[in-house]
Design a protein around this motif. Structure first.
Motif, PDB file in Angstrom:
ATOM      1  N   GLU A  36      -2.667  13.390   2.432  1.00 16.59           N
ATOM      2  CA  GLU A  36      -2.066  14.687   2.776  1.00 16.59           C
ATOM      3  C   GLU A  36      -0.638  14.768   2.243  1.00 16.59           C
ATOM      4  O   GLU A  36      -0.228  15.778   1.659  1.00 16.59           O
ATOM      5  CB  GLU A  36      -2.085  14.846   4.295  1.00 16.59           C
ATOM      6  N   ASP A  37       0.134  13.695   2.425  1.00 14.96           N
ATOM      7  CA  ASP A  37       1.508  13.678   1.938  1.00 14.96           C
ATOM      8  C   ASP A  37       1.542  13.710   0.417  1.00 14.96           C
ATOM      9  O   ASP A  37       2.367  14.405  -0.187  1.00 14.96           O
ATOM     10  CB  ASP A  37       2.232  12.441   2.456  1.00 14.96           C
ATOM     11  N   ASP A  38       0.637  12.978  -0.216  1.00 19.22           N
ATOM     12  CA  ASP A  38       0.593  12.936  -1.671  1.00 19.22           C
ATOM     13  C   ASP A  38       0.290  14.310  -2.246  1.00 19.22           C
ATOM     14  O   ASP A  38       0.827  14.704  -3.286  1.00 19.22           O
ATOM     15  CB  ASP A  38      -0.454  11.919  -2.120  1.00 19.22           C
ATOM     16  N   ALA A  39      -0.578  15.062  -1.567  1.00 18.44           N
ATOM     17  CA  ALA A  39      -0.950  16.389  -2.039  1.00 18.44           C
ATOM     18  C   ALA A  39       0.238  17.346  -2.035  1.00 18.44           C
ATOM     19  O   ALA A  39       0.309  18.272  -2.851  1.00 18.44           O
ATOM     20  CB  ALA A  39      -2.082  16.953  -1.176  1.00 18.44           C
ATOM     21  N   ARG A  40       1.176  17.125  -1.123  1.00 15.70           N
ATOM     22  CA  ARG A  40       2.368  17.970  -1.055  1.00 15.70           C
ATOM     23  C   ARG A  40       3.362  17.624  -2.163  1.00 15.70           C
ATOM     24  O   ARG A  40       4.170  18.444  -2.570  1.00 15.70           O
ATOM     25  CB  ARG A  40       3.060  17.815   0.306  1.00 15.70           C
ATOM     26  N   GLY A  41       3.318  16.385  -2.624  1.00 11.11           N
ATOM     27  CA  GLY A  41       4.238  15.949  -3.670  1.00 11.11           C
ATOM     28  C   GLY A  41       5.568  15.528  -3.083  1.00 11.11           C
ATOM     29  O   GLY A  41       6.017  16.061  -2.075  1.00 11.11           O
ATOM     30  N   ARG A  42       6.221  14.567  -3.731  1.00 13.21           N
ATOM     31  CA  ARG A  42       7.499  14.056  -3.262  1.00 13.21           C
ATOM     32  C   ARG A  42       8.304  13.651  -4.475  1.00 13.21           C
ATOM     33  O   ARG A  42       7.775  12.976  -5.368  1.00 13.21           O
ATOM     34  CB  ARG A  42       7.268  12.852  -2.337  1.00 13.21           C
ATOM     35  N   PRO A  43       9.560  14.059  -4.574  1.00 14.32           N
ATOM     36  CA  PRO A  43      10.354  13.752  -5.771  1.00 14.32           C
ATOM     37  C   PRO A  43      10.358  12.273  -6.140  1.00 14.32           C
ATOM     38  O   PRO A  43      10.359  11.929  -7.328  1.00 14.32           O
ATOM     39  CB  PRO A  43      11.752  14.244  -5.390  1.00 14.32           C
ATOM     40  N   ALA A  44      10.369  11.403  -5.141  1.00  7.82           N
ATOM     41  CA  ALA A  44      10.435   9.969  -5.429  1.00  7.82           C
ATOM     42  C   ALA A  44       9.068   9.359  -5.692  1.00  7.82           C
ATOM     43  O   ALA A  44       8.951   8.174  -5.956  1.00  7.82           O
ATOM     44  CB  ALA A  44      11.091   9.244  -4.249  1.00  7.82           C
ATOM     45  N   GLY A  45       8.014  10.170  -5.612  1.00  6.76           N
ATOM     46  CA  GLY A  45       6.673   9.654  -5.829  1.00  6.76           C
ATOM     47  C   GLY A  45       5.947   9.429  -4.516  1.00  6.76           C
ATOM     48  O   GLY A  45       6.525   9.559  -3.432  1.00  6.76           O
ATOM     49  N   PRO A  46       4.668   9.079  -4.585  1.00  9.04           N
ATOM     50  CA  PRO A  46       3.855   8.948  -3.375  1.00  9.04           C
ATOM     51  C   PRO A  46       4.250   7.744  -2.527  1.00  9.04           C
ATOM     52  O   PRO A  46       4.795   6.762  -3.027  1.00  9.04           O
ATOM     53  CB  PRO A  46       2.437   8.785  -3.921  1.00  9.04           C
ATOM     54  N   VAL A  47       3.970   7.855  -1.242  1.00 11.09           N
ATOM     55  CA  VAL A  47       4.189   6.746  -0.315  1.00 11.09           C
ATOM     56  C   VAL A  47       3.035   5.761  -0.464  1.00 11.09           C
ATOM     57  O   VAL A  47       1.855   6.141  -0.420  1.00 11.09           O
ATOM     58  CB  VAL A  47       4.277   7.251   1.135  1.00 11.09           C
ATOM     59  N   GLY A  48       3.363   4.500  -0.646  1.00 10.78           N
ATOM     60  CA  GLY A  48       2.348   3.487  -0.841  1.00 10.78           C
ATOM     61  C   GLY A  48       1.799   2.932   0.458  1.00 10.78           C
ATOM     62  O   GLY A  48       2.309   3.209   1.554  1.00 10.78           O
ATOM     63  N   LEU A  49       0.750   2.151   0.336  1.00  9.20           N
ATOM     64  CA  LEU A  49       0.110   1.474   1.466  1.00  9.20           C
ATOM     65  C   LEU A  49       0.132  -0.020   1.192  1.00  9.20           C
ATOM     66  O   LEU A  49      -0.344  -0.476   0.153  1.00  9.20           O
ATOM     67  CB  LEU A  49      -1.334   1.948   1.620  1.00  9.20           C
ATOM     68  N   VAL A  50       0.727  -0.786   2.109  1.00  6.99           N
ATOM     69  CA  VAL A  50       0.749  -2.248   2.005  1.00  6.99           C
ATOM     70  C   VAL A  50      -0.050  -2.764   3.199  1.00  6.99           C
ATOM     71  O   VAL A  50       0.493  -2.974   4.287  1.00  6.99           O
ATOM     72  CB  VAL A  50       2.191  -2.797   2.008  1.00  6.99           C
TER      73      VAL A  50
END
Length: 341
Positions: free
Chosen positions: A132-146
């Motif tokens: 959902e967050d990735d679909a909105r877009g973010r200037p710094a790029g997508p939030v990763g999963l660790v």
């Protein structure tokens, strides 16, 4: 600081909200974390849920449910006797009715004020939040999963192979080859097994300061190779090759001692092998900062965490795990979108 490590939200923004809850995950995204770290365990019916441990009495209200009183038991988890309620003794239908709570209420009363507001999250739920967050877009790029695989050898012994379950979940969600994905574990065998099952995320091996990985203890007993032995130059090079490692993740105490003296030797050695290095866990309270940075005997009071962060970052680490991602993002000179300020 000349080097700015990425900020990984440890169990979400777990200093502000009960860990592994939806609120903690969403807040971590809003605070500019580069990635979120969940811990993956399983229910009896194979649903992957996000709890730091499979014993859940400290982070949920399970003990308040009279209908579950008879589920309290003692088990041996990775060689240690643990008493409580365990995820693998419940179905997801049973667990989804529980409420979560702060694990450290005496240190984090502000977070404890949110006890009961959230429910246990599934791995599928967090993947949906990140999509959902990735679909909105973010200037710094997508939030990763660790994503940390917890107690893989133990779960396999009770008929819940986490490599199989996790690989299937990533395939269903379209995450098997997602560049946002990193998988980590204190057991190298499950990292290799996930690769064999088509999970192409980056592989990071977690190492304790003492002891031995339980997959090797289960196989070799007292002769098991220790974490310290695995960090010897030749051994680390061999492990990185065999397990296809992209990085290692170290206890903060392996990089900075109680006197506040940082040693970059381990980081340099890993970098020479082409491995990234992460460290856990940066927390501001006196209960957790290195002895040299404690400001009083009050464990809940914040110590000189900024200086500790500076010392840790100066070792050249590529990422830090933090319970308060907002504090670390700000201290590293970035705004809440992850951009340099």
């Amino acid at each position: 600081m000349s080097r700015r490590p990425i900020v990984i939200a440890h169990r979400g923004a777990s200093g502000h909200r009960p860990e592994h809850g939806e609120a903690a995950y969403r807040l971590a995204v809003a605070q500019g974390a580069d990635a979120i770290e969940p811990d993956i365990v399983s229910t009896r019916d194979g649903v992957l849920i996000l709890r730091h441990e499979n014993e859940i009495s400290g982070t949920t209200d399970v003990a308040d449910h009279a209908s579950f009183a008879d589920r309290r038991t003692t088990k041996e988890i990775d060689g240690v006797a643990v008493t409580g309620w365990f995820t693998e003794d419940f179905t997801w239908a049973e667990l989804e009715g529980l409420r979560i709570r702060e694990r450290l209420p005496h240190l984090r009363p502000a977070s404890a004020a949110h006890d009961g507001e959230g429910r246990i999250q599934r791995l599928a739920d967090l993947l949906a939040i990140l999509d959902e967050d990735d679909a909105r877009g973010r200037p710094a790029g997508p939030v990763g999963l660790v994503a940390e695989i917890k107690h893989a050898t133990y779960f396999a012994s009770v008929g819940l192979p986490l490599d199989e379950l996790v690989a299937a979940e990533y395939a269903r969600a379209g995450w098997s080859d997602d560049p946002r994905l990193t998988v980590e574990s204190f057991e190298s065998s499950v990292l290799m097994e996930l690769g064999d099952r088509g999970v192409s995320g980056r592989r990071v091996y977690l190492l304790e300061k003492a002891g031995a990985p339980f997959d090797l203890v289960a196989r070799d007993g007292s002769a098991a190779t220790t974490y310290r032995e695995q960090l010897e130059p030749a051994a680390l090079a061999d492990l990185a090759r065999r397990a296809g490692l992209d990085g290692i993740s170290l206890d903060k105490k392996m990089l900075i001692d109680g006197a506040g003296v940082a040693d970059p030797a381990l980081v340099d050695r890993a970098h020479a092998l082409g491995l990234d290095v992460f460290t856990w866990t940066l927390r501001p309270e006196n209960a957790f900062v290195s002895r040299a940075f404690r400001t009083s005997g009050d464990k809940a009071e914040r110590g000189d965490w900024r200086t500790e962060l500076e010392r840790v970052a100066a070792t050249g680490v590529d990422g830090v795990f933090a319970d308060y991602p907002d504090l670390v993002v700000e201290a590293l000179g970035r705004d809440a979108l992850g951009r340099d300020s």
